[in-house]
Design an enzyme around this catalytic site. Structure first.
Site, PDB file in Angstrom:
ATOM      1  N   SER A   1     -59.724 -53.404 -10.801  1.00 33.87           N
ATOM      2  CA  SER A   1     -60.139 -52.517 -11.744  1.00 33.87           C
ATOM      3  C   SER A   1     -58.549 -52.147 -12.253  1.00 33.87           C
ATOM      4  O   SER A   1     -57.370 -52.679 -11.899  1.00 33.87           O
ATOM      5  CB  SER A   1     -61.129 -51.410 -12.000  1.00 33.87           C
ATOM      6  OG  SER A   1     -60.638 -51.503 -13.850  1.00 33.87           O
TER       7      SER A   1
ATOM      8  N   SER B   1     -66.558 -37.248  -9.085  1.00 37.80           N
ATOM      9  CA  SER B   1     -66.590 -38.747 -10.056  1.00 37.80           C
ATOM     10  C   SER B   1     -67.471 -39.290  -8.381  1.00 37.80           C
ATOM     11  O   SER B   1     -67.815 -38.736  -7.299  1.00 37.80           O
ATOM     12  CB  SER B   1     -65.371 -38.643  -9.237  1.00 37.80           C
ATOM     13  OG  SER B   1     -64.960 -40.223  -8.803  1.00 37.80           O
TER      14      SER B   1
HETATM   15  C1  16G Z   1     -66.768 -46.941 -12.824  1.00 40.83           C
HETATM   16  C2  16G Z   1     -67.558 -47.316 -13.215  1.00 40.83           C
HETATM   17  C3  16G Z   1     -66.972 -46.769 -15.296  1.00 40.83           C
HETATM   18  C4  16G Z   1     -66.822 -45.157 -15.032  1.00 40.83           C
HETATM   19  C5  16G Z   1     -65.717 -44.473 -13.250  1.00 40.83           C
HETATM   20  C6  16G Z   1     -66.039 -43.718 -13.244  1.00 40.83           C
HETATM   21  C7  16G Z   1     -68.631 -49.633 -13.902  1.00 40.83           C
HETATM   22  C8  16G Z   1     -68.891 -50.383 -13.380  1.00 40.83           C
HETATM   23  N1  16G Z   1     -67.382 -48.777 -13.496  1.00 40.83           N
HETATM   24  O1  16G Z   1     -65.613 -47.514 -12.432  1.00 40.83           O
HETATM   25  O2  16G Z   1     -68.072 -47.096 -15.705  1.00 40.83           O
HETATM   26  O3  16G Z   1     -66.499 -44.980 -16.656  1.00 40.83           O
HETATM   27  O4  16G Z   1     -66.534 -45.381 -12.824  1.00 40.83           O
HETATM   28  O5  16G Z   1     -65.772 -42.691 -12.599  1.00 40.83           O
HETATM   29  O6  16G Z   1     -69.900 -49.042 -13.352  1.00 40.83           O
HETATM   30  P1  16G Z   1     -65.703 -41.639 -11.547  1.00 40.83           P
HETATM   31  O7  16G Z   1     -66.988 -41.238 -11.490  1.00 40.83           O
HETATM   32  O8  16G Z   1     -64.361 -41.620 -10.604  1.00 40.83           O
HETATM   33  O9  16G Z   1     -65.287 -40.807 -13.086  1.00 40.83           O
HETATM   34 ZN    ZN Z   2     -62.328 -52.908 -15.680  1.00 42.85          ZN
END
Ligand code: 16G
Ligand code: ZN
Length: 531
Positions: free
Chosen positions: A64, A501
């Protein structure tokens, strides 16, 4: 299916002590350590397909918005949704098996606990983004699929949402809810036809400038645009350097724009123009423009959700089908002003859920029309089977009602029902702006974002930070939430929350308040309390 073959083709770990976790984004890390994981994901995809009687499972290789040296992999379930949560633990178990023997054992355990009939067929399709590490990872995935005996198809370079679309098409082919032609061409055609219908009779807007993060969105958007003529849409693509080493997501893309609250340095942002940025696998999008006072203005996922909800509510009313329950799903990261706008101005029910697409998606399924967006720009709109039926079968009594029903029908085709999709979401926004003949300023007038800040705190052990109430309150460490509450109480319109996170080894602190200065101070104080 033979456990022996799985052992014989085993791909060893490159780094002995690395611990893998299948999280919100699947497996994701530096690409160098993923060979072995890909092999195991091949086996898991086969097992998942066998469990579901040979239904097609998808595998997407991408990281991503992460830097180019990272990569990742995630599984897609038959309806184009994320892998069922209860299987995430199996993924993690397989990935951490370090020897052929422990892998065979872990495989047997899954077969036993899921009562999988290994004589069932298995069908798996896969795709990947533009990262240089993809070809090697694909080979390891293929070994795993082969060793476990799946029928496979390689769809090559794809955006993540295109893979989700393909999986849904393949599994619904020939049924009453057939989703579309299972080809890239079928995807483009479906979106292009729906867009033409949705903007028919309206004057085309000015050129839209699209930053593709130097990722897969660039070639795919180009291919898509060959299906629409210049008098229907005008798009100018930038950051399309998919073969330039190190360029992917570097100083560009949706995540850069959202995090830094500024345009990519190489995008010449002019007053009066309309801009958007995709992320590296084109499942997120944010819009932006330069205000008349020359300041940068971001139209993020919250703004897109507000725009979409407003438009859909109007159409549902005009179509005389306001018995349909329209709702919006957000996370704690949604700006307080956006929640206020949805609830108080549009009078739409809003649910708040934990971060991660699977949580939003499942909550949105509870509405007839469920709009979900993360502030970071990932989101879509889901129409329930009964909503689809109502839209299809309601008989219009006036031309205005007829037009509204047609517009809604076009939206159900235009919007990717499987997952957030930058190309599809872009077309949704363009449809609404075209229907209203709105500039980005006019869209932005719905509400004014509260100043907000996101900070990252590196702690010794982030797992001690557990939350409740859709991540808005800490349960542990003991006493910390009370401390945060006391800090927040001192700021007008203050709100702040802390969560570990799911994708990085850190704790995130979010804060918003009435002014920029108060927001910064609040963020700092809460971060200090965490540290
Ligand atoms: C992942 C999630 C995204 C979320 C991010 C938060 C999917 C497909 N992707 O990339 O939706 O915003 O995690 O990241 O679910 P964090 O937990 O590091 O804040
Ligand atoms: Zn993405």
């Amino acid at each position: 299916f033979s456990l022996q073959a799985i052992q014989d083709n085993f791909v060893p770990h490159k780094k002995e002590d690395f611990i893998y976790t299948y999280g919100t984004a699947g497996f994701r890390s530096i690409a160098d350590v993923l060979d072995s994981v890909m092999y195991k994901v091949g086996i898991l995809a086969t097992l998942r397909s066998k469990k579901l009687g040979g239904a097609t499972i998808g595998v997407m290789i991408t990281a991503s918005h992460n830097p180019e040296q990272d990569n990742g992999v995630k599984l897609v379930d038959p309806r184009g949704e994320m892998l069922e949560q209860s299987w995430e633990a199996y993924a993690t178990k397989l990935a951490n098996s370090k020897t052929p023997e422990t892998l065979a054992q872990a495989t047997e355990e899954i077969i036993a606990s899921q009562k999988i009939n290994v004589d069932q067929p298995a069908n798996v399709i896969y795709g990947f983004d533009t990262r240089p590490s993809c070809p090697e990872l694909v080979k390891n995935l293929e070994s795993g699929l082969q060793a476990s005996g799946a029928e496979t198809k390689n769809y090559g370079l794809l955006t993540t949402p295109m893979l989700h679309y393909l999986v849904r098409c393949l599994n619904t082919a020939g049924t009453s809810d057939a989703y579309g032609e299972p080809t890239a061409e079928g995807y483009y055609h479906k979106l292009a036809e729906a867009y033409k219908t949705a903007v028919k009779g309206f004057t085309r807007l000015s050129t839209l400038h699209v930053d593709c993060a130097n990722g897969v969105g660039a070639p795919k958007l180009r291919e898509f645009l060959t299906h629409l003529s210049e008098d229907v849409i005008s798009v100018d693509i930038s950051n399309d350097q998919i073969t330039t080493q190190g360029a992917l997501n570097k100083n560009c893309g949706a995540d850069y724009v959202k995090t830094n609250q500024r345009a990519p340095p190489n995008v010449k942002i002019q007053p009066g123009d309309r801009f958007c940025s995709f992320d590296g696998d084109a499942d997120r999008i944010v819009y932006y423009y330069l205000g008349s006072d020359q300041t940068f203005r971001l139209l993020d996922g919250d703004k897109i959700a507000g725009l979409a909800a407003m438009f859909i509510m109007d159409l549902v009313n005009d179509a005389g089908i306001d018995s349909l329950k329209v709702g919006v799903v957000q996370t704690a990261y949604a700006n307080g002003s956006s929640t206020n706008y949805l609830e108080k101005v549009l009078k739409i029910p809003v649910s708040c859920v934990s971060t991660g697409v699977k949580h939003l998606h499942h909550e949105a399924e509870k509405y007839d029309v469920g709009v979900y967006f993360e502030a970071n720009g990932h989101g879509t709109v889901l129409f329930s089977p009964s909503a689809l039926n109502t839209i299809k079968t309601t008989e219009a009594k006036t031309p205005a009602q007829n037009r509204a029903l047609q517009q809604l029908a076009a939206l159900t085709e235009l919007i990717n029902q499987t997952v957030g999709d930058a190309i599809s979401d872009m077309l949704l926004v363009e449809t609404i702006l075209t229907n209203r003949q709105w500039s980005p300023e006019e869209w932005d007038q719905a509400y004014t974002d509260l100043p907000n800040r996101l900070a990252k705190v590196v702690v010794a052990d982030r797992s001690v930070f557990t939350t409740t109430n859709a991540e808005r309150q800490l349960v542990s460490p003991a006493g910390l939430q009370a401390e945060i509450d006391a800090i927040v109480a001192k700021y007008s319109q203050g709100r702040s929350f802390v969560r570990a996170s799911g994708t990085e080894d850190a704790v995130r602190v979010y804060a918003e308040a009435a002014t920029r200065a108060e927001t910064d101070e609040l963020t700092y104080k809460v971060a200090q309390a965490v540290y």
